[in-house]
Write a protein that holds these residues in place. Structure first.
Motif, PDB file in Angstrom:
ATOM      1  N   THR A 179       0.774  -1.412   0.050  1.00 42.53           N
ATOM      2  CA  THR A 179      -0.265  -0.187   0.113  1.00 42.53           C
ATOM      3  C   THR A 179       1.057   0.916  -0.454  1.00 42.53           C
ATOM      4  O   THR A 179       1.568   0.673  -0.139  1.00 42.53           O
ATOM      5  CB  THR A 179      -0.534   0.435   1.049  1.00 42.53           C
ATOM      6  OG1 THR A 179      -0.280  -0.075   2.310  1.00 42.53           O
ATOM      7  CG2 THR A 179      -1.961  -0.986   1.394  1.00 42.53           C
ATOM      8  N   ARG A 180       0.219   2.522  -0.372  1.00 47.34           N
ATOM      9  CA  ARG A 180       1.398   3.880  -0.243  1.00 47.34           C
ATOM     10  C   ARG A 180       1.456   4.117   0.816  1.00 47.34           C
ATOM     11  O   ARG A 180       2.332   4.970   1.256  1.00 47.34           O
ATOM     12  CB  ARG A 180       0.413   4.860  -1.078  1.00 47.34           C
ATOM     13  CG  ARG A 180      -1.357   5.189  -0.790  1.00 47.34           C
ATOM     14  CD  ARG A 180      -2.086   6.091  -1.114  1.00 47.34           C
ATOM     15  NE  ARG A 180      -0.973   6.799  -1.637  1.00 47.34           N
ATOM     16  CZ  ARG A 180      -0.994   8.135  -2.894  1.00 47.34           C
ATOM     17  NH1 ARG A 180      -1.673   7.865  -3.450  1.00 47.34           N
ATOM     18  NH2 ARG A 180      -0.860   9.600  -2.482  1.00 47.34           N
ATOM     19  N   GLU A 181       0.550   4.062   1.928  1.00 49.59           N
ATOM     20  CA  GLU A 181       0.641   4.370   3.365  1.00 49.59           C
ATOM     21  C   GLU A 181       1.546   3.797   3.844  1.00 49.59           C
ATOM     22  O   GLU A 181       2.218   4.727   4.346  1.00 49.59           O
ATOM     23  CB  GLU A 181      -0.539   4.749   3.847  1.00 49.59           C
ATOM     24  CG  GLU A 181      -1.969   5.114   4.154  1.00 49.59           C
ATOM     25  CD  GLU A 181      -3.187   4.168   2.627  1.00 49.59           C
ATOM     26  OE1 GLU A 181      -2.586   3.164   2.013  1.00 49.59           O
ATOM     27  OE2 GLU A 181      -3.534   5.666   1.928  1.00 49.59           O
ATOM     28  N   ALA A 236       4.626   2.666   2.066  1.00 50.08           N
ATOM     29  CA  ALA A 236       5.014   3.181   1.696  1.00 50.08           C
ATOM     30  C   ALA A 236       5.982   4.360   2.076  1.00 50.08           C
ATOM     31  O   ALA A 236       6.948   5.081   2.075  1.00 50.08           O
ATOM     32  CB  ALA A 236       4.673   3.233   0.469  1.00 50.08           C
ATOM     33  N   LYS A 237       5.025   5.049   2.022  1.00 49.91           N
ATOM     34  CA  LYS A 237       5.042   6.684   2.832  1.00 49.91           C
ATOM     35  C   LYS A 237       6.176   6.274   4.521  1.00 49.91           C
ATOM     36  O   LYS A 237       6.847   6.804   4.973  1.00 49.91           O
ATOM     37  CB  LYS A 237       4.160   7.776   2.568  1.00 49.91           C
ATOM     38  CG  LYS A 237       3.813   7.645   1.363  1.00 49.91           C
ATOM     39  CD  LYS A 237       2.430   8.450   1.755  1.00 49.91           C
ATOM     40  CE  LYS A 237       1.755   9.453   0.604  1.00 49.91           C
ATOM     41  NZ  LYS A 237       0.887  10.111   0.355  1.00 49.91           N
ATOM     42  N   THR A 294      10.140   7.039  -3.271  1.00 46.02           N
ATOM     43  CA  THR A 294       9.040   6.292  -3.157  1.00 46.02           C
ATOM     44  C   THR A 294       8.652   6.519  -4.259  1.00 46.02           C
ATOM     45  O   THR A 294       8.091   7.167  -4.366  1.00 46.02           O
ATOM     46  CB  THR A 294       8.142   6.780  -2.023  1.00 46.02           C
ATOM     47  OG1 THR A 294       9.435   6.301  -0.588  1.00 46.02           O
ATOM     48  CG2 THR A 294       7.039   5.535  -2.062  1.00 46.02           C
ATOM     49  N   ILE A 329       5.035   5.413  -5.817  1.00 46.08           N
ATOM     50  CA  ILE A 329       3.356   5.054  -5.698  1.00 46.08           C
ATOM     51  C   ILE A 329       2.555   6.041  -6.474  1.00 46.08           C
ATOM     52  O   ILE A 329       2.637   6.420  -7.063  1.00 46.08           O
ATOM     53  CB  ILE A 329       3.114   5.304  -3.808  1.00 46.08           C
ATOM     54  CG1 ILE A 329       3.264   7.744  -4.118  1.00 46.08           C
ATOM     55  CG2 ILE A 329       4.213   4.628  -2.630  1.00 46.08           C
ATOM     56  CD1 ILE A 329       2.654   7.592  -2.900  1.00 46.08           C
ATOM     57  N   GLN A 370       7.878  11.532 -10.049  1.00 47.34           N
ATOM     58  CA  GLN A 370       8.417  10.880  -9.490  1.00 47.34           C
ATOM     59  C   GLN A 370      10.201   9.921  -9.661  1.00 47.34           C
ATOM     60  O   GLN A 370      10.953   9.807  -9.075  1.00 47.34           O
ATOM     61  CB  GLN A 370       7.483   8.947  -8.146  1.00 47.34           C
ATOM     62  CG  GLN A 370       6.267   9.875  -7.822  1.00 47.34           C
ATOM     63  CD  GLN A 370       5.293   9.057  -7.330  1.00 47.34           C
ATOM     64  OE1 GLN A 370       5.413   7.827  -6.536  1.00 47.34           O
ATOM     65  NE2 GLN A 370       4.577   8.853  -8.049  1.00 47.34           N
ATOM     66  N   THR A 395       5.268   0.380  -4.181  1.00 48.78           N
ATOM     67  CA  THR A 395       3.760  -0.110  -4.243  1.00 48.78           C
ATOM     68  C   THR A 395       4.384  -1.440  -5.362  1.00 48.78           C
ATOM     69  O   THR A 395       4.728  -1.057  -6.613  1.00 48.78           O
ATOM     70  CB  THR A 395       2.586   0.253  -4.277  1.00 48.78           C
ATOM     71  OG1 THR A 395       2.422   1.351  -5.475  1.00 48.78           O
ATOM     72  CG2 THR A 395       3.201   0.666  -2.930  1.00 48.78           C
TER      73      THR A 395
END
Length: 87
Positions: free
Chosen positions: A25-27, A29-30, A50, A52, A60, A73
């Protein structure tokens, strides 16, 4: 928890690409990127990138130069592979 073990394997004298972290998930990853940046704040030019979804992938990717750790991700990996197949 794996961040410390990963960082033990990183050669801080070589700022070339050394590790790939794949997350669901992106969350997550952050969160991982934030903690990795805190743990490596003492190293000049150390870069955790990162990739995402929900943000400009081209923007990015523009930051990929001198990336030591790539945090990505699984959906973005699938997207990149799909894009390569279509080229």
């Amino acid at each position: 928890s794996f961040s410390l073990a990963l960082l033990e394997q990183v050669d801080f004298d070589s700022l070339s690409f050394q590790a790939l972290i794949m997350v669901p998930t992106r969350e997550l990853a952050k969160q991982i990127a934030t903690e990795m940046r805190k743990l490596t704040s003492f190293v000049a030019n150390f870069k955790v990138l990162t990739l995402i979804g929900g943000e400009s992938l081209r923007q990015q990717q523009a930051n990929f130069e001198q990336t030591v750790i790539l945090n990505i991700t699984i959906a973005i990996i699938a997207f990149i592979i799909f894009e390569l197949i279509l080229l």
